[in-house]
Design an enzyme around this catalytic site. Structure first.
Site, mmCIF file in Angstrom:
data_model
loop_
_atom_site.group_PDB
_atom_site.id
_atom_site.type_symbol
_atom_site.label_atom_id
_atom_site.label_comp_id
_atom_site.label_asym_id
_atom_site.label_seq_id
_atom_site.Cartn_x
_atom_site.Cartn_y
_atom_site.Cartn_z
ATOM 1 N N LYS A 273 25.309 22.246 -4.702
ATOM 2 C CA LYS A 273 24.701 21.693 -5.920
ATOM 3 C C LYS A 273 23.439 20.892 -5.602
ATOM 4 C CE LYS A 273 28.442 18.235 -6.278
ATOM 5 N NZ LYS A 273 28.249 17.824 -4.899
ATOM 6 N N ARG B 51 23.289 14.603 11.786
ATOM 7 C CA ARG B 51 24.446 14.971 10.964
ATOM 8 C C ARG B 51 24.853 13.770 10.147
ATOM 9 N NH1 ARG B 51 26.946 19.998 12.893
ATOM 10 N NH2 ARG B 51 25.722 20.575 14.703
ATOM 11 N N ARG C 148 37.635 13.565 1.106
ATOM 12 C CA ARG C 148 36.659 13.870 0.043
ATOM 13 C C ARG C 148 37.145 15.055 -0.797
ATOM 14 N NH1 ARG C 148 31.814 14.654 3.975
ATOM 15 N NH2 ARG C 148 30.442 15.109 2.221
HETATM 16 P P1 AMP Z 1 27.733 13.087 -1.608
HETATM 17 O O1 AMP Z 1 26.386 12.899 -0.979
HETATM 18 O O2 AMP Z 1 27.651 13.459 -3.057
HETATM 19 O O3 AMP Z 1 28.618 14.024 -0.793
HETATM 20 O O4 AMP Z 1 28.452 11.654 -1.587
HETATM 21 C C1 AMP Z 1 28.726 11.001 -0.356
HETATM 22 C C2 AMP Z 1 29.624 9.809 -0.613
HETATM 23 O O5 AMP Z 1 28.971 8.861 -1.473
HETATM 24 C C3 AMP Z 1 30.927 10.125 -1.324
HETATM 25 O O6 AMP Z 1 31.939 10.570 -0.415
HETATM 26 C C4 AMP Z 1 31.275 8.750 -1.934
HETATM 27 O O7 AMP Z 1 31.750 7.862 -0.940
HETATM 28 C C5 AMP Z 1 29.899 8.253 -2.361
HETATM 29 N N1 AMP Z 1 29.570 8.696 -3.735
HETATM 30 C C6 AMP Z 1 28.623 9.590 -4.120
HETATM 31 N N2 AMP Z 1 28.606 9.736 -5.448
HETATM 32 C C7 AMP Z 1 29.567 8.917 -5.929
HETATM 33 C C8 AMP Z 1 30.072 8.628 -7.228
HETATM 34 N N3 AMP Z 1 29.574 9.234 -8.331
HETATM 35 N N4 AMP Z 1 31.061 7.715 -7.352
HETATM 36 C C9 AMP Z 1 31.589 7.086 -6.265
HETATM 37 N N5 AMP Z 1 31.179 7.328 -5.004
HETATM 38 C C10 AMP Z 1 30.190 8.232 -4.827
#
Ligand code: AMP
Length: 216
Positions: free
Chosen positions: A13, A157, A169
């Site tokens: 995405k 990374r 996750r």
């Molecule tokens: P992502 O880059 O979207 O994979 O997000 C990495 C990490 O950031 C996630 O595993 C959460 O710890 C935190 N995170 C990102 N978006 C959110 C959200 N909408 N609500 C809470 N934590 C978030």
């Protein structure tokens, strides 16, 4: 155009949000990127968020909602990538949207099986200079250890792209995504796409689907 992209980590995405940004001048708003940038700045928010992110847990709503509200209030065309992540965040987002008189046009749910996600995430590495994304299994640079785009030889990374954190996750994602999809289905905003082919194929599929629903 105001879109939401839902999907597990590594579902592509973010890549698609960047392609839309380059082709349609929409801003790509990723809560993960916003939080990582707070960590890089060693801000108070960043320090608090870091411990949650390193474990793969969700960062508390008040932090994420504050960042989102600030960002979307000044933007007209955007894709929300990685937000909302829970039904409560979706409800709070609706409150913010009402306040600033915005309306979401479409929510896209990226569907990818876990076994593909695991390879995508555990193989993922990123050019430290321009952010181009590579993968040990699927996409190596054309010349070994040199970024195709900016020729840098420095790669990194993500801290949270490891087996244990990924498991958490994915668990969190599976617990909340059906609720989120139902939330947006009720509002007639949801489409689901199978996002396992290459990024150009997915981009064209998305572009055609969205063009039929939203005026680009
Ligand atoms: P992502 O880059 O979207 O994979 O997000 C990495 C990490 O950031 C996630 O595993 C959460 O710890 C935190 N995170 C990102 N978006 C959110 C959200 N909408 N609500 C809470 N934590 C978030």
């Amino acid at each position: 155009m105001k879109l939401i992209f839902l999907g597990p980590p590594g579902s592509g995405k973010g890549t698609q949000a960047t392609l839309f940004k380059n082709n349609f001048n929409t801003e790509s708003i990723s809560t993960g990127d916003l939080l990582r940038s707070e960590i890089d700045k060693s801000s108070r928010i960043g320090l608090e968020a870091k411990s949650y992110m390193n474990k793969g847990d969700l960062v508390p709503d008040e932090i994420v909602l504050g960042l989102i509200k600030m960002k979307i209030s000044n933007t007209n065309n955007y894709i929300l990538d990685g937000f909302p992540r829970s039904e409560n965040q979706a409800i709070e987002l609706d409150n913010i949207l009402k306040e600033i008189n915005h309306k979401i046009d479409l929510v896209v749910n990226f569907v990818v099986p876990d076994d593909i996600i695991i390879k995508r995430i555990l193989g993922r590495y990123i050019c430290s200079k321009c952010g181009e994304v590579y993968n040990d299994y699927f996409k190596q640079p054309k010349v070994a250890e040199i970024c195709d785009k900016c020729k840098s030889n420095s790669f990194k990374r993500r801290n949270d792209d490891n087996e244990e954190t990924l498991k958490n996750r994915l668990n969190i994602f599976h617990k909340s995504n059906d609720l989120l999809c139902n939330y947006y289905k009720k509002n007639n905003l949801l489409i689901s796409i199978e996002a396992i082919k290459n990024e150009d194929f997915i981009f064209n599929l998305l572009k055609n689907t969205i063009e039929n629903k939203v005026n680009l």
